[in-house]
Design a protein around this motif. Structure first.
Motif, mmCIF file in Angstrom:
data_model
loop_
_atom_site.group_PDB
_atom_site.id
_atom_site.type_symbol
_atom_site.label_atom_id
_atom_site.label_comp_id
_atom_site.label_asym_id
_atom_site.label_seq_id
_atom_site.Cartn_x
_atom_site.Cartn_y
_atom_site.Cartn_z
ATOM 1 N N CYS A 147 -42.796 21.999 86.842
ATOM 2 C CA CYS A 147 -44.114 22.463 87.267
ATOM 3 C C CYS A 147 -45.136 21.987 86.228
ATOM 4 O O CYS A 147 -44.815 21.777 85.063
ATOM 5 N N ALA A 148 -46.382 21.808 86.695
ATOM 6 C CA ALA A 148 -47.439 21.343 85.792
ATOM 7 C C ALA A 148 -47.879 22.423 84.812
ATOM 8 O O ALA A 148 -48.623 22.157 83.874
ATOM 9 N N ASP A 149 -47.422 23.637 85.031
ATOM 10 C CA ASP A 149 -47.751 24.761 84.151
ATOM 11 C C ASP A 149 -47.486 24.390 82.686
ATOM 12 O O ASP A 149 -46.425 23.857 82.354
ATOM 13 N N GLY A 150 -48.457 24.694 81.822
ATOM 14 C CA GLY A 150 -48.318 24.325 80.417
ATOM 15 C C GLY A 150 -47.129 24.974 79.717
ATOM 16 O O GLY A 150 -46.667 24.509 78.689
ATOM 17 N N ARG A 151 -46.607 26.039 80.320
ATOM 18 C CA ARG A 151 -45.446 26.693 79.711
ATOM 19 C C ARG A 151 -44.168 25.882 79.917
ATOM 20 O O ARG A 151 -43.103 26.280 79.446
ATOM 21 N N LEU A 152 -44.301 24.767 80.633
ATOM 22 C CA LEU A 152 -43.138 23.881 80.812
ATOM 23 C C LEU A 152 -43.368 22.512 80.177
ATOM 24 O O LEU A 152 -42.561 21.598 80.337
ATOM 25 N N ALA A 153 -44.477 22.375 79.466
ATOM 26 C CA ALA A 153 -44.820 21.059 78.919
ATOM 27 C C ALA A 153 -43.797 20.592 77.889
ATOM 28 O O ALA A 153 -43.672 19.403 77.622
ATOM 29 N N HIS A 154 -43.065 21.527 77.319
ATOM 30 C CA HIS A 154 -42.064 21.168 76.313
ATOM 31 C C HIS A 154 -40.666 21.093 76.923
ATOM 32 O O HIS A 154 -39.671 21.032 76.200
ATOM 33 N N ALA A 155 -40.577 21.157 78.234
ATOM 34 C CA ALA A 155 -39.269 21.278 78.884
ATOM 35 C C ALA A 155 -38.316 20.142 78.507
ATOM 36 O O ALA A 155 -37.147 20.378 78.212
ATOM 37 N N ILE A 156 -38.811 18.911 78.502
ATOM 38 C CA ILE A 156 -37.915 17.776 78.251
ATOM 39 C C ILE A 156 -37.456 17.747 76.791
ATOM 40 O O ILE A 156 -36.263 17.730 76.498
ATOM 41 N N ALA A 157 -38.424 17.772 75.873
ATOM 42 C CA ALA A 157 -38.080 17.556 74.463
ATOM 43 C C ALA A 157 -37.520 18.812 73.783
ATOM 44 O O ALA A 157 -36.732 18.711 72.853
ATOM 45 N N PHE A 158 -37.929 19.976 74.251
ATOM 46 C CA PHE A 158 -37.466 21.207 73.611
ATOM 47 C C PHE A 158 -36.390 21.916 74.448
ATOM 48 O O PHE A 158 -35.248 22.051 74.006
ATOM 49 N N ALA A 159 -36.761 22.360 75.629
ATOM 50 C CA ALA A 159 -35.835 23.199 76.410
ATOM 51 C C ALA A 159 -34.563 22.451 76.794
ATOM 52 O O ALA A 159 -33.471 23.013 76.777
#
Ligand SMILES: [Zn+2]
Length: 537
Positions: free
Chosen positions: A198-210
């Protein structure tokens, strides 16, 4: 953290270029008219920036070391510390802006205001602010909106520069991590991993962090509600397959590997009714089913458009934006996905926390196999097991540094990113993404972003900072010019769509382009901050 029940499968819950100080120059209207006529601006565009107060800083609660005083055996503590230091460094640079501007505001009627202000800016922010804004302060009021936006854009450019020059996430193209993951992916039977969060900023780190994936080894295309564009993705699929035929990259076309499309939807474990996905009314069951439907549409589009058994593999993953724990709907080899059955990374964490790394990996593998809807594909099991192992480190990260869950449960993005690109943004709650070629096609995503920022910024008198970005390939003749024109068109459309906000100085835009073939920072090519408008609207 309270221990969770041992069950690993649960039903779906009912809730479901270095900036250079801008300089006075020609009117924006003239330039826009030129762009409308299809001409490129011939002189340097104004690069003065705007803005207001950064979102309230809510990252100040140090989390205790997780229970039993240790990390999970599969967690790399030094990687967590490195990621946390990077996240802190970047966010602090954004969050320093408002306090500094407040101090600056208090100084504006001092006789040596300009020199004091520049001294303060240099010391606290690391750069000077535009002289014309300061020099007008004695006539009217210091234009804090423009100043805020200008500082925010400067900070963004510094972020971009350091990302491409220093590779803080160690995931650049050609880096050891990226090369290793590409090999692993091929081993699992996939020649491309294409993820839409989702474009939600709470997922902006999904690839590199989560998910702890090297960013350059994954295609990332965020969309509101994780609802990616089917046609656009088919085009990408065609490009990927064509490259395999022509260049045998990443592997020859005859190799039996697949294109894997992943949807990453999200939900909130702490406040499921309010802090889930806005695009799906915080209904996580709906977010999952809509994501799944979009995946099926893509698969069908490929199968119907191309013969000879052309198809793609699909994977549906959910992420809890409070803890970053993922849940994976493990598909069967027959392509089936069960929306009400998933493997939760927190359960995997608990099931393996007292095992050695080797035993833990075996256990994860077994758990993935057991969670599958039908007999799973072995390569898919390996990949999912890797994602879960990576996510365990992120669960520890949130436990270590945020006491198990983020204190900024809601939105706290610093700016809106519009256009195509933003490879350098991988931090949670830093950016709301609105990916689009034109405002017409991305209007829904953009409206959601503007609504979010009305709450975050406008409600406090601060402008909405928007960074427009178009990537281009420097090897294609004329591509840069076309990217610049696209950026100007999007800015013009935004100025029309949000005319009221623009008129109040409550929406400012920075135009950037980026050569995707080079590891150079984004290049600023224009801005709504112009010296002519400073001080008067
Ligand atoms: Zn969402």
């Amino acid at each position: 953290m309270p221990r969770r029940p041992a069950s690993t499968i649960r039903p779906t819950a009912p809730t479901a270029a270095r900036r250079r100080p801008g300089r006075p120059d020609g009117s924006l209207g003239d330039r826009l008219a030129a762009v409308r006529r299809g001409e490129l601006p011939t002189e340097p565009l104004p690069v003065l920036r705007p803005s207001v107060m950064a979102p309230v800083r809510r990252f100040d609660r140090p989390g205790p070391i997780p229970g039993n005083g240790g990390l999970h055996p599969l967690t790399d503590g030094s990687a967590n510390a490195r990621l946390q230091a990077y996240d802190n460094r970047v966010k602090e640079s954004f969050d320093r802006i408002v306090p500094v501007l407040k101090r600056l505001s208090a100084l504006q009627h001092e006789s040596d205001f300009v020199s004091q202000a520049q001294e303060l800016a240099r010391t606290e922010l690391g750069y000077e602010v535009p002289l014309p804004i300061l020099e007008r302060a004695w006539v009217t009021q210091l234009d804090m909106r423009s100043l805020f936006a200008w500082c925010l854009f400067e900070t963004y450019e510094q972020l971009s520069a350091s990302f491409f020059q220093e590779d803080p996430l160690q995931g650049q193209r050609g880096s050891p991590a990226a090369a290793a993951f590409e090999r692993f992916l091929l081993d699992c039977g996939f020649h491309l991993l294409d993820i839409t969060p989702c474009a939600d900023g709470r997922l902006a780190h999904a690839i590199a962090f989560a998910l702890r994936l090297p960013y350059s080894a994954v295609r990332r295309r965020p969309h509101a509600g994780a609802l990616f564009d089917v046609e656009n993705t088919v085009q990408r699929w065609i490009k990927t397959e064509h490259r395999r035929y022509r260049e045998a990259a990443p592997n020859p076309a005859h190799a039996d590997t697949r294109y894997l499309k992943v949807v990453l939807y999200h939900f909130s474990s702490l406040d499921p009714q309010h802090e889930g996905c806005a695009a799906h009314g915080s209904d996580d069951a709906l977010a999952a089913s809509c994501g799944h439907k979009r995946l099926q549409d893509f698969q069908q589009a490929v199968e119907n458009s191309f013969c000879c058994g052309a198809s793609v593999d699909l994977l549906l993953i959910g992420i809890d934006t409070d803890t970053d724990a993922i849940r994976v709907h493990v598909p069967g080899m027959d392509g089936s996905t069960n929306l009400e059955r998933w493997l939760d990374a927190r359960d995997v964490y608990e099931a393996t926390r007292i095992l050695s790394p080797e035993e833990g990996r075996r256990r994860i593998h077994n758990l993935v196999e057991q969670a599958a809807t039908a007999t799973p594909d072995p390569g898919m099991v390996r990949l999912i097991a890797r994602l879960l192992e990576n996510n365990i480190a992120q669960i520890d990260y949130v436990r270590q540094y945020y006491a198990g869950h983020y204190s900024d449960a809601g939105h706290a993005e610093r700016f809106i990113g519009v256009g195509i690109g933003f490879k350098e943004v991988h931090l949670r709650n830093l950016t709301y993404f609105a990916y689009m070629d034109t405002v017409e096609e991305g209007a829904a995503d953009l409206d959601v972003g503007v609504k979010i920022f009305k709450g975050l910024n406008v409600s406090r008198g601060l402008p909405i900072p928007v960074v427009i970005r178009f990537d281009y390939s420097g090897t294609v003749p004329g591509a840069r010019d076309r990217a610049v024109r696209s950026a100007w068109r999007v800015m013009e459309a935004m100025r029309a769509r949000y005319a009221d906000l623009v008129a109040e100085g409550l929406l400012h835009v920075l135009l950037t382009v980026h050569d995707q073939d080079r590891l150079e920072p984004a290049e600023a090519v224009g801005s709504t901050i112009s010296f002519e408008t400073v001080g008067g609207h």
